[in-house]
Design a protein around this motif. Structure first.
Motif, PDB file in Angstrom:
ATOM      1  N   VAL A   2      20.830  36.105  -7.040  1.00 44.67           N
ATOM      2  CA  VAL A   2      20.209  35.747  -5.780  1.00 44.67           C
ATOM      3  C   VAL A   2      19.067  34.786  -6.038  1.00 44.67           C
ATOM      4  N   PRO A   4      16.351  32.849  -3.964  1.00 45.02           N
ATOM      5  CA  PRO A   4      15.738  32.527  -2.688  1.00 45.02           C
ATOM      6  C   PRO A   4      14.885  31.281  -2.763  1.00 45.02           C
ATOM      7  N   CYS A  12      13.789  31.598   4.890  1.00 42.95           N
ATOM      8  CA  CYS A  12      14.334  31.850   3.554  1.00 42.95           C
ATOM      9  C   CYS A  12      15.810  31.493   3.505  1.00 42.95           C
ATOM     10  N   ILE A  14      18.969  32.438   1.210  1.00 45.70           N
ATOM     11  CA  ILE A  14      19.350  33.442   0.223  1.00 45.70           C
ATOM     12  C   ILE A  14      20.851  33.352  -0.024  1.00 45.70           C
ATOM     13  N   TYR A 175      14.827  35.842   7.618  1.00 44.71           N
ATOM     14  CA  TYR A 175      14.176  36.307   6.394  1.00 44.71           C
ATOM     15  C   TYR A 175      12.967  35.419   6.119  1.00 44.71           C
ATOM     16  N   CYS A 257       9.865  35.717   0.935  1.00 44.18           N
ATOM     17  CA  CYS A 257      11.280  35.469   0.655  1.00 44.18           C
ATOM     18  C   CYS A 257      11.727  36.183  -0.616  1.00 44.18           C
ATOM     19  N   ALA A 261      14.990  38.578  -0.742  1.00 41.86           N
ATOM     20  CA  ALA A 261      16.121  38.315  -1.633  1.00 41.86           C
ATOM     21  C   ALA A 261      16.481  39.540  -2.455  1.00 41.86           C
TER      22      ALA A 261
END
Length: 360
Positions: A2, A4, A12, A14, A175, A257, A261
């Motif tokens: 992941v 971010p 964000c 992701i 996000y 973020c 994430a």
């Protein structure tokens, strides 16, 4: 992995790979199994209403909520297959999102109604009879739907779509979460999960106490009731517990973020667990009933009888109908009717337990 980052709009971006790997097979399974199961559940609820049983009102409403959610799954599947890029208009995105999220709380509401109705039927069969009528069930159902529609309208007014770094249209996700979502998530946890779960636990503990003290209930029936109650509580916890716990965690700690994430995959897996409720509801509340099993057996026998009659008629069309064959063919329905009458008489002679699994 992941990874971010933050776009120019402070949104964000992701890695959504879980939506392309884990979500599609689960949603396909839920749709394939849940759609026919809930259609049969709706028919079972109709039979309950026809028999003047208020439980049928709650079952039908629960099933309708599940069907609304199931009908939105094909759109979500297309969204996932297109790598989280919503190609329809924004209003449809909001509607699908509301169906996805609000189905949880409509289901929870009617699950509580079913548990309380069972509690009153077993623990207080005569004391609160006025609350166990068709009219009362309809009024309660209307209140639940109005409440959830108002909550859905609140979400509809505040939620919007966004763009990620690849110019994909992200539907119904933000996000980190916004300020209004923090307060709303607390409400969802306490009023939408914790309080209903307390009611569910209270009602089924009361039922188990009565069943344990009942001397007229057969041991096999007691075991069935205990399994039904324990399975209901476990499925409620598994389907809704992880999601609501993670809602609170996100509201408490999701301000960057980086945290969004880290929790993304776990949170969305918990969201997938809620979809299994659409499969579990018909199994627990309809197909575990003895009367439902008997109805399904009758339906199967009727289909087999029709098939045999069709084959017999087709065979007779290819043969010369002599008086002897006509006599034999005419005796078949009489024998069949006699056999069915004997089975019906035998079923009517069976003793009924003090507390039946069908009452639950």
């Amino acid at each position: 992995m992941v990874t971010p980052n933050v776009t120019n709009n402070n949104i964000c971006t992701i890695n959504h790979s879980i939506h392309q790997t884990v979500s599609p097979p689960i949603y396909i399974f839920v749709f394939i199994i849940g759609l026919p199961a809930n259609c049969l559940s709706l028919y079972y609820g109709y039979l309950q209403i026809k028999a003047k049983n208020e439980l049928g009102i709650y079952l039908c409403n629960l099933t309708i909520a599940d069907l609304f959610y199931l009908f939105s799954l094909p759109l979500w599947l297309q969204y996932f297959f297109q790598h989280d890029d919503w190609t329809y208009n924004e209003q449809l995105c909001k509607i699908c999102g509301i169906l996805l999220y609000e189905n949880i709380y409509i289901s929870v509401g009617f699950l509580c109604c079913i548990s309380m109705d069972r509690y009153l039927a077993v623990v207080h069969p005569f004391r609160f009879y006025q609350f166990r009528t068709i009219k009362a069930a309809v009024m309660v159902s209307v209140v639940i739907w109005i409440k959830e529609i108002l909550m859905g309208w609140l979400i509809f007014q505040n939620i919007d779509i966004s763009k990620d770094s690849e110019s994909h249209t992200i539907c119904f996700e933000h996000y980190p979460i916004k300020d209004w979502e923090h307060r709303f998530n607390y409400y969802r946890f306490f009023a939408g999960f914790l309080f209903p779960f307390s009611l569910l636990l209270f009602s089924y503990c009361g039922i188990l106490r009565v069943v344990r003290k009942s001397h007229g209930t057969q041991k096999k029936t007691k075991v069935q009731i205990k399994c039904l109650v324990s399975n209901t509580v476990i499925i409620f916890l598994v389907c809704f517990g992880p999601y609501h716990i993670l809602l609170v965690i996100r509201s408490l700690f999701e301000t960057t973020c980086m945290f969004a994430a880290k929790i993304f995959n776990v949170y969305h897996f918990s969201l997938l667990l809620t979809s299994f409720n659409c499969v579990a509801d018909p199994i627990l509340y309809c197909f575990s009933s003895e009367s439902t099993y008997q109805n399904l057996v009758k339906m199967r026998d009727s289909c087999l009888t029709c098939l045999r009659c069709f084959r017999t008629k087709k065979k007779e069309c290819n043969q010369l109908k002599t008086p002897e064959t006509l006599t034999k063919s005419s005796s078949v329905p009489v024998d069949e009717a006699t056999r069915l009458n004997k089975l019906q008489s035998a079923n009517e002679m069976k003793d009924s337990s003090t507390i039946s699994i069908d009452k639950l």
